[in-house]
Scaffold this active site. Structure first.
Site, PDB file in Angstrom:
ATOM      1  N   LYS A  86       0.839  -1.210   0.000  1.00  0.00           N
ATOM      2  CA  LYS A  86       0.000   0.000   0.000  1.00  0.00           C
ATOM      3  C   LYS A  86       0.866   1.250   0.000  1.00  0.00           C
ATOM      4  O   LYS A  86       0.623   2.181  -0.770  1.00  0.00           O
ATOM      5  CB  LYS A  86      -0.898  -0.020   1.247  1.00  0.00           C
ATOM      6  N   ASN A  87       1.878   1.279   0.865  1.00  0.00           N
ATOM      7  CA  ASN A  87       2.650   2.519   1.022  1.00  0.00           C
ATOM      8  C   ASN A  87       3.662   2.744  -0.100  1.00  0.00           C
ATOM      9  O   ASN A  87       4.282   3.798  -0.157  1.00  0.00           O
ATOM     10  CB  ASN A  87       3.334   2.557   2.384  1.00  0.00           C
TER      11      ASN A  87
ATOM     12  N   CYS B 175      -3.996  12.958  13.552  1.00  0.00           N
ATOM     13  CA  CYS B 175      -4.721  11.715  13.290  1.00  0.00           C
ATOM     14  C   CYS B 175      -4.570  10.828  14.503  1.00  0.00           C
ATOM     15  O   CYS B 175      -3.909  11.198  15.479  1.00  0.00           O
ATOM     16  CB  CYS B 175      -4.251  11.045  12.018  1.00  0.00           C
TER      17      CYS B 175
ATOM     18  N   ARG C 180       1.475  14.514  13.550  1.00  0.00           N
ATOM     19  CA  ARG C 180       1.908  14.328  12.169  1.00  0.00           C
ATOM     20  C   ARG C 180       1.892  15.605  11.328  1.00  0.00           C
ATOM     21  O   ARG C 180       1.138  15.708  10.350  1.00  0.00           O
ATOM     22  CB  ARG C 180       1.079  13.224  11.502  1.00  0.00           C
TER      23      ARG C 180
ATOM     24  N   ASP D  68       5.085   0.448  12.066  1.00  0.00           N
ATOM     25  CA  ASP D  68       3.860  -0.180  11.538  1.00  0.00           C
ATOM     26  C   ASP D  68       3.728  -1.649  11.951  1.00  0.00           C
ATOM     27  O   ASP D  68       2.722  -2.289  11.631  1.00  0.00           O
ATOM     28  CB  ASP D  68       3.819  -0.066  10.004  1.00  0.00           C
TER      29      ASP D  68
ATOM     30  N   ARG E 132      -8.469  -0.423   5.154  1.00  0.00           N
ATOM     31  CA  ARG E 132      -7.627   0.624   4.555  1.00  0.00           C
ATOM     32  C   ARG E 132      -6.328   0.048   4.029  1.00  0.00           C
ATOM     33  O   ARG E 132      -5.773   0.572   3.068  1.00  0.00           O
ATOM     34  CB  ARG E 132      -7.269   1.684   5.612  1.00  0.00           C
TER      35      ARG E 132
END
Ligand code: EPU
Length: 419
Positions: free
Chosen positions: A22-23, A117, A122, A305, A397
């Site tokens: 995803k990233n 968030c 951030r 993560d 997500r």
């Protein structure tokens, strides 16, 4: 809102394939704004953040078409569109990746400030200071970043701290700048190397991606390209921890061991057996799990993560482990929920102390971010009875088809729709 119901305990067994990252896919999608030509990407995961990015790109005049094997993108519908509105940015911070390409190619970008968030404040000050170093005029007004420039000029910029999307934004912007840009103290994540590879295929001249110093020779235009997105190291790491916490035996095809070295080293220290071959990785949870401390850090350190998932594992290990989170200031939201399942974890600032092993029992739990939700799923696999993880739109997500991948490994997992 969908929920996930998990019957535990189970021992995960079998083989699954890691999907595209995803990233890495998110900046690759944003990079299509740098050219009118067609970009073809393979291994783009079908997750909610990618769909959000495609909505943003559609708003910015990009046509996209997904086939079974690839995603085609072409940015030639509305070449003057230049805004990333609040409604899209608030659901996904990575929308800020549109800033660099829009400014470089269209001379103007208006992108909503992402705001805080669930995992921390951030800020994006480094993205903005970097663009200013390339000649952009940046104003903040009405909750938006308004950045303008004639053609960007190459410059020198040193990040105050390594920022992943900050480095990616500047790589994209500097690729079309006049002259040479030198970026220092860059983030070194594999996703940055993947983006640089795509940009170089498009005609950019980037050297040093993956290192602390990156040099970019600006070019006049960029062309189309075909590119395969790298495997998702965080997804692969999550399932490896799943194998470890359930004392299972799992192979992950397509996983890239070099991207996961900090995790693999730690899992080996905790007593797991890891084998690496040309197809990917295999983890066997044979002996007793031993508690080991972890400090998160930018790559090649232990990834933030995977911190929440690792903490779930430490609830099953013998001894006391300390987890120190250094990247984000509020990334322990899984802790109260893990404790409700029977874990014994205390938080002290950026430290969490886990006393193991604990007997986990299924409960109804909820988390407010993606990786915290993944840690609750892993805990549910090891717990006695039924765990129901609420609000799994967080999981959706970033994890493609999590329940079918877990089912393929023998887990008793069901999605409960809309309840
Ligand atoms: N930071 C600043 N100013 C900036 C930029 C960052 O102070 O201008 C701080 C952040 O607040 C944070 C640290 O620097 O404390 C590192 O943040 P970074 O910018 O590297 O994070 P990011 O680019 O916003 C990406 C991933 C995250 C991942 C982090 C760290 C994407 C789309 N997101 O975020 O992924 O946690 O790097 O590795 O690549 C996830 O997938 O669950 C996720 C949150």
């Amino acid at each position: 809102m969908d929920k996930l119901s998990i019957e535990g305990p189970v021992s995960l067994q079998g083989t699954i394939r890691a999907g595209g990252a995803k990233n890495a896919a998110l900046p690759a999608l944003a990079a299509c704004l740098l050219t009118e030509s067609r970009i073809e990407l393979t291994d783009v995961p079908d997750v909610r953040d990618i769909r959000t990015m495609l909505s943003l790109l559609d708003h910015l005049g990009v046509d996209s078409e997904r086939s079974e094997t690839s995603l085609l993108l072409q940015a030639n519908r509305d070449p003057t569109a230049e805004d990333a509105p609040y409604d899209l940015v608030k659901t996904m911070r990575a929308s800020v990746l549109a800033l660099g390409p829009l400014l470089a190619r269209r001379g103007h970008a208006r992108v909503s400030l992402p705001g805080g968030c669930a995992i921390g404040v951030r800020p994006i000050d480094q993205h903005l200071a970097g663009l200013e170093a390339l000649g952009a005029r940046v104003r903040l007004e009405h909750g938006y970043v308004d950045a303008r420039s004639d053609r960007l000029r190459g410059g020198l910029f040193r990040f105050s701290m390594p920022s992943v999307t900050g480095t990616e934004n500047l790589l994209m912007a500097a690729s079309l700048a006049l002259g040479t840009t030198v970026l220092e103290n860059c983030a070194r994540e594999p996703e940055i190397i993947d983006l640089a590879e795509l940009l170089n295929k498009m005609g950019a001249q980037i050297q040093g991606a993956g290192e602390e110093r990156i040099e970019i020779q600006g070019v006049e235009t960029l062309s189309g390209a075909t590119h395969g997105i790298i495997a998702d190291r965080i997804e692969a790491g999550t399932y490896l921890i799943g194998a470890a916490i359930t004392r299972g035996d799992v192979c992950i095809e397509n996983a890239r061991p070099r991207d996961l070295s900090a995790l693999l080293e730690k899992l080996t220290e905790t007593g797991c057996q890891i084998d690496i071959d040309e197809n990917g990785l295999r983890l066997r949870g044979t002996g007793e799990l031993v508690s080991k401390d972890v400090v998160t850090a930018p790559h090649p350190g232990f990834p933030t993560d995977l911190q929440a998932q690792y903490m779930a594992l430490m609830t099953q290990a013998h001894g006391n482990a300390t987890v120190c989170e250094t990247v984000f200031e509020n990334r322990f939201q899984h802790v109260p929920e893990l404790n409700r399942m029977g874990a014994s974890i205390e938080i002290d600032g950026s430290f969490a102390r886990i006393h193991g092993p604990s007997r986990l029992s299924g409960a109804r739990v909820m988390a407010t971010d993606l990786r915290a939700s993944a840690s609750l799923v892993l805990a549910g696999l090891a717990a006695e009875g039924t765990t129901v993880v609420d609000r799994i739109y967080h999981l959706d997500r970033g994890y493609e088809a999590m329940e079918s991948k877990l089912q393929a490994l023998g887990a008793r997992v069901q999605r409960i729709s809309g309840a």
